[in-house]
Design a protein around this motif. Structure first.
Motif, short mmCIF file in Angstrom:
data_model
loop_
_atom_site.label_atom_id
_atom_site.label_comp_id
_atom_site.label_asym_id
_atom_site.label_seq_id
_atom_site.Cartn_x
_atom_site.Cartn_y
_atom_site.Cartn_z
N LEU A 11 -0.06 3.93 6.96
CA LEU A 11 0.49 2.62 6.63
C LEU A 11 -0.47 1.51 7.03
O LEU A 11 -0.65 0.54 6.28
CB LEU A 11 1.85 2.43 7.30
N ARG A 15 -2.05 -1.24 4.50
CA ARG A 15 -1.96 -2.69 4.73
C ARG A 15 -3.33 -3.34 4.69
O ARG A 15 -3.51 -4.42 4.12
CB ARG A 15 -1.28 -2.95 6.07
N GLN A 77 -2.04 4.12 -0.64
CA GLN A 77 -0.61 4.26 -0.95
C GLN A 77 -0.26 5.73 -1.07
O GLN A 77 0.75 6.19 -0.56
CB GLN A 77 -0.28 3.50 -2.23
N VAL A 80 -0.05 7.36 2.31
CA VAL A 80 1.22 7.10 3.01
C VAL A 80 2.27 8.11 2.55
O VAL A 80 2.97 8.71 3.38
CB VAL A 80 1.71 5.66 2.79
N ALA A 143 8.26 2.49 5.79
CA ALA A 143 6.89 2.66 5.28
C ALA A 143 6.89 2.84 3.77
O ALA A 143 6.09 2.22 3.06
CB ALA A 143 6.23 3.86 5.94
N THR A 147 5.26 0.42 0.78
CA THR A 147 4.19 0.86 -0.13
C THR A 147 4.69 1.20 -1.51
O THR A 147 3.93 1.19 -2.47
CB THR A 147 3.47 2.12 0.43
#
Length: 182
Positions: A11, A15, A77, A80, A143, A147
């Motif tokens: 994550l 970010r 992404q 994640v 999370a 995303t």
């Protein structure tokens, strides 16, 4: 031994990549507005002949940076999703792994092997998904809500650019020249 990326680490990477992508988008918008204002001005300001090509070069380099950052965001992404899924599966297997492998033991230890066992497991998972809609575990909801289950459409679009290693090198050199001149 491979060290897996934790959901929190993944994550953080997402970010950072998303922030970089948005920063480049904002910079490109600013550069495009500056170029438009310069071209629309009735009077040519001092340095006009130098600023116009410099802004055009900056926009071209920003397009490359946006593409690279968008690709990184799409990758992050996906990371994640994979990290959350791997973490959930590890927890599941720690608790229920022996029972699952015991249920599949006739094939895991006998004819057909892991391929047949995987096919049976896949069928069982599909039946369960049809019976009850799967829900994301509460641990991973924040999370995955942040995303999304798929990358942003704009990020996917911006990441479509395809550059060869030689083109990347040239853009890095162009970026260096712009940075040195600033």
């Amino acid at each position: 031994m491979t060290i897996a990326t934790t959901p929190a680490q993944a994550l953080d990477q997402f970010r950072a990549a998303r922030s970089q992508w948005q920063t480049h988008l904002t910079s490109r918008t600013d550069a495009e507005q500056a170029l438009s204002a310069l071209l629309a001005a009735g009077e040519k300001t001092p340095g006009y002949g130098e600023r116009v090509p410099l802004l055009r070069e900056r926009i071209t380099v920003l397009d490359w940076q946006i593409s690279c950052a968008a690709r990184e965001g799409v990758y992050a992404q996906r990371l994640v999703l994979e990290a959350c899924t791997e973490d959930a599966l590890s927890a599941f297997m720690a608790e229920h792994g022996p029972a699952l492998t015991s249920a599949l033991a006739p094939f895991l230890n006998g004819p057909g092997g892991p391929e047949v066992a995987a096919r049976l497991l896949r069928s069982a998972v599909l039946r369960e998904a049809l019976r009850a809609r799967p829900a994301v575990a509460e641990t991973y909801q924040d999370a995955l809500n942040e995303t999304g289950l798929t990358p942003e459409t704009a990020m996917l679009r911006d990441g479509q650019g395809s550059y060869t290693p030689a083109q990347h090198l040239r853009f890095q050199q162009r970026l260096s020249r712009l940075t040195e001149g600033a």
